[in-house]
Design a protein around this motif. Structure first.
Motif, PDB file in Angstrom:
ATOM      1  N   THR A  78      10.556  -1.179 -44.461  1.00  0.00           N
ATOM      2  CA  THR A  78      11.911  -1.620 -44.838  1.00  0.00           C
ATOM      3  C   THR A  78      12.908  -1.373 -43.719  1.00  0.00           C
ATOM      4  OG1 THR A  78      11.395  -1.040 -47.141  1.00  0.00           O
ATOM      5  CG2 THR A  78      13.710  -1.399 -46.587  1.00  0.00           C
ATOM      6  N   TYR A  79      12.771  -0.244 -43.020  1.00  0.00           N
ATOM      7  CA  TYR A  79      13.697   0.129 -41.955  1.00  0.00           C
ATOM      8  C   TYR A  79      12.907   0.418 -40.676  1.00  0.00           C
ATOM      9  CZ  TYR A  79      16.661   0.913 -46.063  1.00  0.00           C
ATOM     10  OH  TYR A  79      17.346   0.767 -47.234  1.00  0.00           O
ATOM     11  N   PRO A  80      12.549  -0.603 -39.908  1.00  0.00           N
ATOM     12  CA  PRO A  80      11.715  -0.422 -38.708  1.00  0.00           C
ATOM     13  C   PRO A  80      12.355   0.469 -37.636  1.00  0.00           C
ATOM     14  CG  PRO A  80      11.840  -2.742 -39.354  1.00  0.00           C
ATOM     15  CD  PRO A  80      12.860  -2.023 -40.151  1.00  0.00           C
ATOM     16  N   HIS A  81      13.688   0.569 -37.632  1.00  0.00           N
ATOM     17  CA  HIS A  81      14.365   1.343 -36.583  1.00  0.00           C
ATOM     18  C   HIS A  81      14.294   2.852 -36.819  1.00  0.00           C
ATOM     19  CE1 HIS A  81      17.397   1.205 -39.764  1.00  0.00           C
ATOM     20  NE2 HIS A  81      17.992   2.240 -39.184  1.00  0.00           N
ATOM     21  N   ILE A  82      13.880   3.282 -38.022  1.00  0.00           N
ATOM     22  CA  ILE A  82      13.842   4.711 -38.329  1.00  0.00           C
ATOM     23  C   ILE A  82      12.538   5.328 -37.830  1.00  0.00           C
ATOM     24  CG2 ILE A  82      13.794   6.418 -40.190  1.00  0.00           C
ATOM     25  CD1 ILE A  82      15.636   4.656 -41.806  1.00  0.00           C
ATOM     26  N   THR A  83      12.651   6.424 -37.085  1.00  0.00           N
ATOM     27  CA  THR A  83      11.488   7.148 -36.580  1.00  0.00           C
ATOM     28  C   THR A  83      11.068   8.202 -37.593  1.00  0.00           C
ATOM     29  OG1 THR A  83      12.225   6.846 -34.299  1.00  0.00           O
ATOM     30  CG2 THR A  83      10.596   8.579 -34.703  1.00  0.00           C
ATOM     31  N   THR A  84       9.792   8.205 -37.970  1.00  0.00           N
ATOM     32  CA  THR A  84       9.282   9.205 -38.924  1.00  0.00           C
ATOM     33  C   THR A  84       8.598  10.321 -38.144  1.00  0.00           C
ATOM     34  OG1 THR A  84       7.262   7.882 -39.181  1.00  0.00           O
ATOM     35  CG2 THR A  84       9.001   7.574 -40.812  1.00  0.00           C
ATOM     36  N   ILE A  85       8.930  11.563 -38.512  1.00  0.00           N
ATOM     37  CA  ILE A  85       8.447  12.729 -37.765  1.00  0.00           C
ATOM     38  C   ILE A  85       7.853  13.749 -38.735  1.00  0.00           C
ATOM     39  CG2 ILE A  85       9.075  14.566 -36.146  1.00  0.00           C
ATOM     40  CD1 ILE A  85      11.561  12.878 -35.462  1.00  0.00           C
ATOM     41  N   GLY A  86       6.697  14.274 -38.383  1.00  0.00           N
ATOM     42  CA  GLY A  86       6.093  15.333 -39.185  1.00  0.00           C
ATOM     43  C   GLY A  86       6.716  16.675 -38.864  1.00  0.00           C
ATOM     44  N   CYS A  87       6.746  17.558 -39.840  1.00  0.00           N
ATOM     45  CA  CYS A  87       7.354  18.879 -39.676  1.00  0.00           C
ATOM     46  C   CYS A  87       6.457  19.762 -38.805  1.00  0.00           C
ATOM     47  CB  CYS A  87       7.569  19.518 -41.038  1.00  0.00           C
ATOM     48  SG  CYS A  87       8.190  21.212 -40.962  1.00  0.00           S
ATOM     49  N   ALA A  88       6.997  20.281 -37.689  1.00  0.00           N
ATOM     50  CA  ALA A  88       6.216  21.128 -36.779  1.00  0.00           C
ATOM     51  C   ALA A  88       5.813  22.435 -37.452  1.00  0.00           C
ATOM     52  CB  ALA A  88       7.032  21.416 -35.522  1.00  0.00           C
ATOM     53  N   ALA A  89       6.703  22.988 -38.275  1.00  0.00           N
ATOM     54  CA  ALA A  89       6.384  24.241 -38.960  1.00  0.00           C
ATOM     55  C   ALA A  89       5.231  24.041 -39.942  1.00  0.00           C
ATOM     56  CB  ALA A  89       7.619  24.762 -39.695  1.00  0.00           C
ATOM     57  N   HIS A  90       5.218  22.898 -40.623  1.00  0.00           N
ATOM     58  CA  HIS A  90       4.133  22.615 -41.567  1.00  0.00           C
ATOM     59  C   HIS A  90       2.815  22.419 -40.821  1.00  0.00           C
ATOM     60  CE1 HIS A  90       1.795  19.888 -44.347  1.00  0.00           C
ATOM     61  NE2 HIS A  90       2.081  20.908 -45.138  1.00  0.00           N
ATOM     62  N   ALA A  91       2.868  21.744 -39.669  1.00  0.00           N
ATOM     63  CA  ALA A  91       1.652  21.546 -38.875  1.00  0.00           C
ATOM     64  C   ALA A  91       1.105  22.882 -38.392  1.00  0.00           C
ATOM     65  CB  ALA A  91       1.961  20.645 -37.678  1.00  0.00           C
ATOM     66  N   LEU A  92       1.993  23.775 -37.963  1.00  0.00           N
ATOM     67  CA  LEU A  92       1.560  25.105 -37.526  1.00  0.00           C
ATOM     68  C   LEU A  92       0.965  25.895 -38.684  1.00  0.00           C
ATOM     69  CD1 LEU A  92       1.465  27.110 -35.171  1.00  0.00           C
ATOM     70  CD2 LEU A  92       3.770  27.860 -35.804  1.00  0.00           C
ATOM     71  N   ASN A  93       1.580  25.751 -39.859  1.00  0.00           N
ATOM     72  CA  ASN A  93       1.064  26.447 -41.038  1.00  0.00           C
ATOM     73  C   ASN A  93      -0.344  25.962 -41.381  1.00  0.00           C
ATOM     74  OD1 ASN A  93       1.749  28.328 -43.285  1.00  0.00           O
ATOM     75  ND2 ASN A  93       1.377  26.520 -44.535  1.00  0.00           N
ATOM     76  N   ARG A  94      -0.570  24.657 -41.304  1.00  0.00           N
ATOM     77  CA  ARG A  94      -1.905  24.111 -41.585  1.00  0.00           C
ATOM     78  C   ARG A  94      -2.928  24.578 -40.542  1.00  0.00           C
ATOM     79  NH1 ARG A  94      -1.834  19.776 -45.196  1.00  0.00           N
ATOM     80  NH2 ARG A  94      -4.111  20.009 -45.094  1.00  0.00           N
ATOM     81  N   LEU A  95      -2.494  24.670 -39.292  1.00  0.00           N
ATOM     82  CA  LEU A  95      -3.385  25.140 -38.232  1.00  0.00           C
ATOM     83  C   LEU A  95      -3.810  26.576 -38.492  1.00  0.00           C
ATOM     84  CD1 LEU A  95      -4.734  24.852 -35.462  1.00  0.00           C
ATOM     85  CD2 LEU A  95      -2.565  25.535 -34.415  1.00  0.00           C
ATOM     86  N   LEU A  96      -2.851  27.418 -38.858  1.00  0.00           N
ATOM     87  CA  LEU A  96      -3.182  28.817 -39.148  1.00  0.00           C
ATOM     88  C   LEU A  96      -4.042  28.951 -40.392  1.00  0.00           C
ATOM     89  CD1 LEU A  96      -2.335  31.413 -37.587  1.00  0.00           C
ATOM     90  CD2 LEU A  96      -1.099  29.326 -36.913  1.00  0.00           C
ATOM     91  N   GLU A  97      -3.880  28.060 -41.353  1.00  0.00           N
ATOM     92  CA  GLU A  97      -4.751  28.072 -42.531  1.00  0.00           C
ATOM     93  C   GLU A  97      -6.214  27.854 -42.119  1.00  0.00           C
ATOM     94  OE1 GLU A  97      -3.417  25.195 -45.321  1.00  0.00           O
ATOM     95  OE2 GLU A  97      -1.719  26.386 -46.041  1.00  0.00           O
ATOM     96  N   ASP A  98      -6.412  26.942 -41.169  1.00  0.00           N
ATOM     97  CA  ASP A  98      -7.773  26.703 -40.677  1.00  0.00           C
ATOM     98  C   ASP A  98      -8.326  27.937 -39.962  1.00  0.00           C
ATOM     99  OD1 ASP A  98      -7.668  24.162 -41.694  1.00  0.00           O
ATOM    100  OD2 ASP A  98      -7.105  23.208 -39.801  1.00  0.00           O
ATOM    101  N   ILE A  99      -7.455  28.587 -39.185  1.00  0.00           N
ATOM    102  CA  ILE A  99      -7.896  29.796 -38.476  1.00  0.00           C
ATOM    103  C   ILE A  99      -8.243  30.908 -39.467  1.00  0.00           C
ATOM    104  CG2 ILE A  99      -7.146  31.636 -36.905  1.00  0.00           C
ATOM    105  CD1 ILE A  99      -5.479  29.525 -35.449  1.00  0.00           C
ATOM    106  N   MET A 100      -7.404  31.060 -40.506  1.00  0.00           N
ATOM    107  CA  MET A 100      -7.633  32.111 -41.507  1.00  0.00           C
ATOM    108  C   MET A 100      -8.890  31.840 -42.330  1.00  0.00           C
ATOM    109  SD  MET A 100      -5.374  34.404 -41.059  1.00  0.00           S
ATOM    110  CE  MET A 100      -5.695  35.345 -42.553  1.00  0.00           C
ATOM    111  N   ALA A 101      -9.393  30.620 -42.306  1.00  0.00           N
ATOM    112  CA  ALA A 101     -10.605  30.284 -43.054  1.00  0.00           C
ATOM    113  C   ALA A 101     -11.865  30.761 -42.340  1.00  0.00           C
ATOM    114  CB  ALA A 101     -10.676  28.786 -43.297  1.00  0.00           C
ATOM    115  N   LEU A 102     -11.749  31.135 -41.058  1.00  0.00           N
ATOM    116  CA  LEU A 102     -12.900  31.680 -40.341  1.00  0.00           C
ATOM    117  C   LEU A 102     -13.357  32.975 -40.997  1.00  0.00           C
ATOM    118  CD1 LEU A 102     -11.670  31.134 -36.654  1.00  0.00           C
ATOM    119  CD2 LEU A 102     -13.343  29.764 -37.921  1.00  0.00           C
TER     120      LEU A 102
END
Length: 337
Positions: A249-273
């Motif tokens: 609907t709005y091609p000019h809008i840039t969508t960005i993922g949350c860096a804090a959420h990405a870091l949290n998911r990365l640490l979740e993977d590490i904690m699963a070791l």
């Protein structure tokens, strides 16, 4: 204990007018029904009130020495003590001053999360009475109705003004469940100043990509699509679906993922070791044991106090990896050296 009678009554003469009790000013004969506040305000402005009485009134500097009397630990007191003498009578507030004071008081209550029943507390009543005898604080009903509505409208107008002045804004959105288990989505605008825009109750709607996209597009429409340059959410699958709908609907809008959420998911993977998971479970077990056993907790705190430490053990939160790091730090801080 009974409320101290107001001294205003000594300046009025009671009478009966057509079966209704009225009170006439001794100096100018102006008549009032039984209303101590208005009668007090009248005496403060009465042109015929004797000048000798006014000269006998303590000045502002002397009133500053007023102390909170009748200090009692009893919570059964029903009201704050009033000021005796003419000094209390001459203090008055016009309607504009009263309104301004109510708004400032209400804003302080809302900003600090204070209970709305604050003004019903006898010690707060006494404190406010010492500061300004003529001021009557708002009731809890007023704080929860028109004063709250007025403050909400003021903040909304300020938000709109900030958004209107901004040339480019971004939207940050996140969802969670409140204490009642209701699904809530909040929207924050950056201009680049962070502004809380609004939150919505999702009710029985599932947080699908299509539903979230519709909600986001509604907010974008309200703010003005030409102003919105970016959209920030977490990196969940439903959010990525929502991004696609928004960009369609709005091609000019840039969508960005949350860096804090990405870091949290990365640490979740590490904690699963296995090694990290074992360390985490062992550390959590130690903390829970010490905090959950009265004797063990008392011994731990006693030893920390003996070493001039204020270390306390902390359990991790269930949503953020940072809580795990805080738990590890608390264990290392309390470890014998």
């Amino acid at each position: 204990m009974p409320r101290t009678p107001s001294q205003v009554w000594i300046h009025f003469i009671s009478a009966n007018l057509e079966g209704k009790a009225v009170y006439s000013c001794k100096y100018c004969a102006k008549t009032y029904v039984k209303n101590a506040t208005k009668m007090q305000q009248h005496i403060a402005k009465c042109p015929k009130f004797s000048q000798s009485s006014k000269q006998a009134t303590p000045d502002k500097s002397s009133s500053a020495s007023i102390r909170c009397e009748n200090d009692s630990d009893s919570d059964t007191l029903s009201s704050a003590p009033g000021h005796s003498g003419i000094g209390g009578l001459l203090d008055s507030m016009d309607e504009r001053s009263q309104k301004n004071a109510d708004e400032c008081f209400a804003r302080a209550v809302y900003a600090t999360g204070s209970p709305l029943m604050l003004t019903a507390n006898v010690y707060w009543k006494r404190f406010l009475n010492v500061l300004r005898p003529a001021y009557t604080p708002p009731s809890s009903h007023a704080l929860s109705t028109h004063l709250l509505d007025r403050e909400f409208n003021r903040v909304q107008a300020k938000v709109k003004q900030t958004v209107d002045k901004a040339d480019c804004i971004s939207i940050i959105s996140d969802g969670w469940s409140n204490v009642r288990g209701q699904g809530i989505i909040k929207y924050i605008v950056t201009s680049p100043q962070l502004i809380f825009y609004k939150s919505t109750d999702t009710k029985d709607n599932r947080h699908t990509g299509s539903y979230i996209a519709d909600e986001l597009k509604a907010v974008i429409g309200d703010l003005g699509p030409e102003k919105v340059c970016a959209l920030v959410t977490d990196n969940a699958a439903n959010m990525k679906v929502a991004w696609a709908h928004v960009k369609e609907t709005y091609p000019h809008i840039t969508t960005i993922g949350c860096a804090a959420h990405a870091l949290n998911r990365l640490l979740e993977d590490i904690m699963a070791l296995n090694t990290m998971n074992t360390l985490y479970k062992t550390a959590k077990q130690v903390v829970k044991y010490v905090k959950g056993k009265q004797v063990a907790s008392a011994i731990y705190l006693s030893k920390q106090k003996g070493k001039n430490r204020n270390a306390t053990l902390k359990l991790p939160s269930i949503t953020r990896w940072g809580g795990v790091v805080i738990m590890y730090d608390s264990l290392l801080e309390g470890k014998p050296r």
